[in-house]
Motif scaffolding. Structure first.
Motif, PDB file in Angstrom:
ATOM      1  N   ARG A   1       0.870  -1.170   0.000  1.00 63.22           N
ATOM      2  CA  ARG A   1       0.000   0.000   0.000  1.00 63.22           C
ATOM      3  C   ARG A   1       0.913   1.228   0.000  1.00 63.22           C
ATOM      4  NH1 ARG A   1      -3.600   1.692   4.387  1.00 63.22           N
ATOM      5  NH2 ARG A   1      -1.821   1.699   5.781  1.00 63.22           N
TER       6      ARG A   1
ATOM      7  N   ASP B   1       0.543   6.084   3.364  1.00 66.18           N
ATOM      8  CA  ASP B   1      -0.736   6.540   3.909  1.00 66.18           C
ATOM      9  C   ASP B   1      -0.418   7.493   5.059  1.00 66.18           C
ATOM     10  OD1 ASP B   1      -3.320   6.885   4.692  1.00 66.18           O
ATOM     11  OD2 ASP B   1      -3.622   4.841   5.413  1.00 66.18           O
TER      12      ASP B   1
ATOM     13  N   ARG C   1      -4.660  13.776   3.456  1.00 73.55           N
ATOM     14  CA  ARG C   1      -4.000  12.542   3.863  1.00 73.55           C
ATOM     15  C   ARG C   1      -3.968  11.538   2.723  1.00 73.55           C
ATOM     16  NH1 ARG C   1      -7.710   8.431   7.175  1.00 73.55           N
ATOM     17  NH2 ARG C   1      -6.075   7.184   6.213  1.00 73.55           N
TER      18      ARG C   1
ATOM     19  N   GLU D   1     -12.000   2.985   1.165  1.00 75.97           N
ATOM     20  CA  GLU D   1     -12.053   3.461   2.555  1.00 75.97           C
ATOM     21  C   GLU D   1     -12.991   4.653   2.684  1.00 75.97           C
ATOM     22  OE1 GLU D   1      -8.060   2.753   4.690  1.00 75.97           O
ATOM     23  OE2 GLU D   1      -7.514   3.794   2.839  1.00 75.97           O
TER      24      GLU D   1
ATOM     25  N   ASP E   1     -10.940   2.494   8.319  1.00 76.79           N
ATOM     26  CA  ASP E   1     -11.327   3.837   7.890  1.00 76.79           C
ATOM     27  C   ASP E   1     -12.760   3.863   7.367  1.00 76.79           C
ATOM     28  OD1 ASP E   1      -9.317   5.791   8.355  1.00 76.79           O
ATOM     29  OD2 ASP E   1      -8.017   4.694   6.972  1.00 76.79           O
TER      30      ASP E   1
ATOM     31  N   ARG F   1     -11.995   6.578  14.683  1.00 78.00           N
ATOM     32  CA  ARG F   1     -11.449   5.274  15.073  1.00 78.00           C
ATOM     33  C   ARG F   1     -10.434   5.384  16.199  1.00 78.00           C
ATOM     34  NH1 ARG F   1      -7.626   3.789   9.868  1.00 78.00           N
ATOM     35  NH2 ARG F   1      -6.366   2.590  11.305  1.00 78.00           N
TER      36      ARG F   1
END
Ligand code: PEP
Ligand code: MG
Length: 754
Positions: free
Chosen positions: A511, A514, A537, A610, A634, A644
């Motif tokens: 990934r 992030d 983000r 997400e 997410d 979260r």
């Protein structure tokens, strides 16, 4: 460097204090002489000692108030100015005490004539034992020197109470100086597991009984040596290998070095030593001041600087204790680390060898340390208010990372129950280990792919033992978060190569970075955002700063030479964002090919779902995205509008609720229709009951933390997916806030192990 005028006075005071403590009088007599001496040296009309007994602060000795009030005047916790000092654990210095809103009048004390009031907490390692007070009849504010002197006396007093120097004092038995009774705290599980061990304080304190020094010259020499050691260690880190996986950022280190070389810090420390304190006690006193400032500071920047100072104080204390500043030395074999907060790099520094568990007083900002703890397989419990004031170094502990309890100084019977549970866990672990090569196929023949979530090469090394089919989510931002500087192309490439190497033939899905939200890089200036989770983000940063993303893609392509490269983008919200991100991959591949390099054997580019909006664009991703991975962590925070990372709301809503399950089912169906393989890679996929529901909804690929693979595989092996599917779909049609209870009952009835 000249010592201020009070130093000579303080030294005399400490010498007198020592004389009082060392002679053979009764404890009460010694306390009486102590207050008389302090009153005389400080030219105060009153000096009193209040000690905390149960829920009260009781007057234990006084010079100036009515002697009859001793042991009679008992102020409830929080009552009066004494209560205020104890509550805030900070000095209170006021000229007009009777008009203070918290003033509580006790006629038996005869304190009517006294106007000015200086109270300081009797404090040791965050625990307030009582309050030391001086009062004068004239209205005045006490000078900084006087406050400092009184704090020094309070510190020595605390030390004496803790060392039980007043053993024969009636009533002192229940002034709990060093906690000895069993106690329990309940917090929140951050990383699952169990540990039995002994407390190791991340923030050490001066050894008991070493507060007043015999030889100030020797103490100054010790202090100088420790200061040099700390400064050298930081300078060395600054010059060291910037590619080190752990360690703090360069900017932080530079600030450290600057602070460590600050003459005012040194002057304060030396004043303490010259006043007659041991070097350790002088550092602890300065740290107490820094802590008080941290508590008082509202400005986050200032708080951070103060935290840096506190960190330096801690390093200095460790250096004085004979360590070379490295946290891991002198650790017992079964250490349970006790801290207020902990960063991922600090946790890595401790290493997994001796560390058996971590308990945090706060831990609101621990997202990264949590992921590191999970990767290291170390249980972690956080949000434990009062922890630091109730644990001492070396206390036996049980850390229950199943329920979130931390048992302090437990009874032997409790320890043996936990030992049995630990054995049970290792038996279960052995059972899961036996399943490692068994394919996850259900009773009715449905094959599931169980994959690993990882963030460090360390996680991937165990992939074989865990029995995962591959890595379904490799969180690349970890390397960025725990390194000192922005990792360069070659160190990124090296990490990805290591990951490929560790995974062997198993596929790995990387990934891309992030960042943003709670994941901030110390060396990248980030603007403060009102709602970081909804802010700049993940792929949004990547697309706005394509150089960073392209760099990373280049490293991935380099590392994937001759291999299968799977890469996905986090928090894609629109199809256009995915197109733009994919175009960057294509550009990098072309660039790579232009230099005549072979490149990866195959490339698959996927999308993380997400942001709820993307769920309504799946058909438009057909032919574009090679796969789709649902980040339920997410996705659910946006779906339920519940942060979260905020303990108050993060568990408030259940992914096993009909609305969430219907939403996921729809995604699964749309992905099938678009011909895009869909998986789930949020933490929920690693919990057996959730995994059951996701399988029932049609998902065939689940990616999870290592600890989830065994339990989920065991579940799949005894599952009839057809029956589970009918059950879950029927329950989902009903109107309820969760189907958790019903699904648990179903599993029990069908003898499906959860
Ligand atoms: C998610 O959001 O579910 C996810 C897997 O990504 P992260 O937890 O790293 O945000
Ligand atoms: Mg996410």
């Amino acid at each position: 460097m000249t010592a201020p005028a009070n130093v000579g006075g303080s030294r005399m005071l400490l010498r007198k204090l020592r004389e009082i403590m060392e002679d053979g009088d009764s404890a009460q007599e010694r306390l009486n002489r102590l207050v008389a001496m302090v009153a005389s040296v400080m030219v105060a009309d009153v000096c009193s000692i209040y000690l905390t007994r149960g829920n009260h602060n009781e007057l234990f000795a006084t010079q100036g108030l009515m002697p009859e009030a001793v042991h009679r005047t008992r102020l409830k916790q929080g009552e009066g100015l004494v209560g205020l000092v104890a509550e805030n654990a900070r000095p209170l210095n006021i000229a007009d005490a009777p008009h203070h809103e918290r003033f509580s009048y006790r006629p038996e004390t005869g304190e009517d004539p006294y106007q000015s009031f200086l109270g300081v907490p009797i404090l040791r390692s965050e625990r307030v034992f009582g309050v030391l007070v001086v009062q004068n009849s004239v209205q005045r504010i006490y000078g900084d020197d006087e406050v400092e002197a009184l704090q020094t006396i309070a510190m020595v007093l605390a030390e004496m109470v803790a060392a039980n120097a007043f053993g024969d004092l009636s009533g002192l038995a229940d002034v709990e100086a060093r906690p000895s009774r069993p106690d329990a705290l309940n917090g929140r599980v951050f990383s699952e597991g169990l540990a039995i061990g002994v407390a190791v304080l991340h923030e050490p304190h001066a050894p008991l009984g070493r507060v007043i020094a015999d030889d100030p010259v020797r103490e100054e020499a010790r202090l100088n040596a420790a200061l040099k050691q700390v400064r050298d260690a930081i300078a060395e880190m600054l010059e060291g290998d910037p590619g080190r996986i752990s360690g703090v950022s360069r900017e932080v280190l530079e600030t450290f070095l600057m602070l460590a070389s600050d003459p005012s810090w040194e002057v304060k420390l030396k004043n303490g030593v010259r006043a007659g304190l041991s070097a350790d006690a002088a550092v602890e006193r300065v740290r107490g001041e820094h802590r008080a400032k941290i508590n008082a500071a509202r400005d986050p920047y200032l708080r951070e600087r103060m935290h840096d100072l506190e960190d330096l104080d801690n390093r200095l204390l460790r250096a004085l204790a004979g360590e070379d500043g490295a946290a891991a030395q002198s650790m017992p074999e079964n250490a349970i680390l006790i801290a207020r907060e902990l960063g991922p790099a600090e946790l890595l520094d401790y290493g997994a060898d001796r560390l058996k568990g971590v308990a945090l007083e706060e831990g609101g900002n621990t997202a990264h340390a949590v992921i590191v703890a999970r990767a290291m397989g170390i249980p972690m419990v956080g949000l434990l208010p009062g922890l630091l004031s109730r644990v001492e170094d070396g206390d036996p502990l049980v850390l229950d990372g199943e329920s979130g309890a931390v048992l302090l100084r437990p009874e032997p019977a409790v320890v043996s129950t936990y030992e049995e549970r630990l054995q049970l866990r290792s038996a279960r672990a052995a059972e899961f280990a036996r399943l490692k090569d068994t394919p996850a196929v259900s009773r009715d023949g449905v094959a599931m792919s169980l994959l690993l979530n990882a963030g460090l090469a360390l996680d991937v090394h165990h992939i074989g033992e865990v029995g995962a089919e591959g890595v379904g989510l490799f969180r690349t931002e970890f390397q960025f978060m725990v390194s000192e500087t922005l990792p360069r192309l070659d160190s990124q490439t090296q990490l990805y190569r290591d990951v490929f190497e560790a995974a062997g033939d198993r596929p790995v899905t990387f990934r891309t970075l992030d960042l943003g939200g709670d994941k901030v890089l110390p060396y990248v200036k980030a603007e403060k955002e009102e709602n970081p989770a909804l802010g700049w983000r993940a792929v949004r940063i990547g697309l706005d700063r394509p150089a960073l993303l392209r760099y990373q893609l280049r490293a991935l392509i380099n590392a994937a030479e001759g291999r299968r490269l799977r890469v996905m983008f986090p928090l894609v919200t629109t199809v256009a964002e995915f197109d733009a991100a994919r175009a960057l991959v294509d550009r990098e591949l072309e660039w790579h090919a232009r230099f005549g390099r072979g490149g990866p054997a195959s490339v698959e580019v996927g999308v993380m779902l997400e942001a709820p909006a993307l769920a309504w664009s799946i058909s438009a991703l057909a032919g574009k995205a090679d796969f789709l991975s649902i980040g339920t962590n997410d996705l659910m925070q946006y779906f339920f509008a519940a942060d979260r990372g905020n303990a108050r709301v993060s568990d408030r809503y259940d992914v096993l609720s009909p609305p969430a399950l219907r939403f996921l089912q729809r995604i699964s169906e749309d992905a099938d229709a678009a011909g895009i393989p869909a998986s789930i890679c949020g933490e929920a996929a690693g919990r057996p009951l959730e995994a059951l529901a996701f399988t029932a909804l049609g998902f065939r690929r689940l990616s999870m933390p290592a600890s989830g693979i065994g339990p989920v595989k065991r579940l799949v092996l005894s599952l009839d997916v057809g029956v589970a599917s009918e059950t879950v779909k029927a329950l989902m049609r009903e109107d309820r806030s969760s189907i958790r209870t019903e699904l648990t009952e179903f599993a029990k009835k069908e003898r499906i192990p959860l």
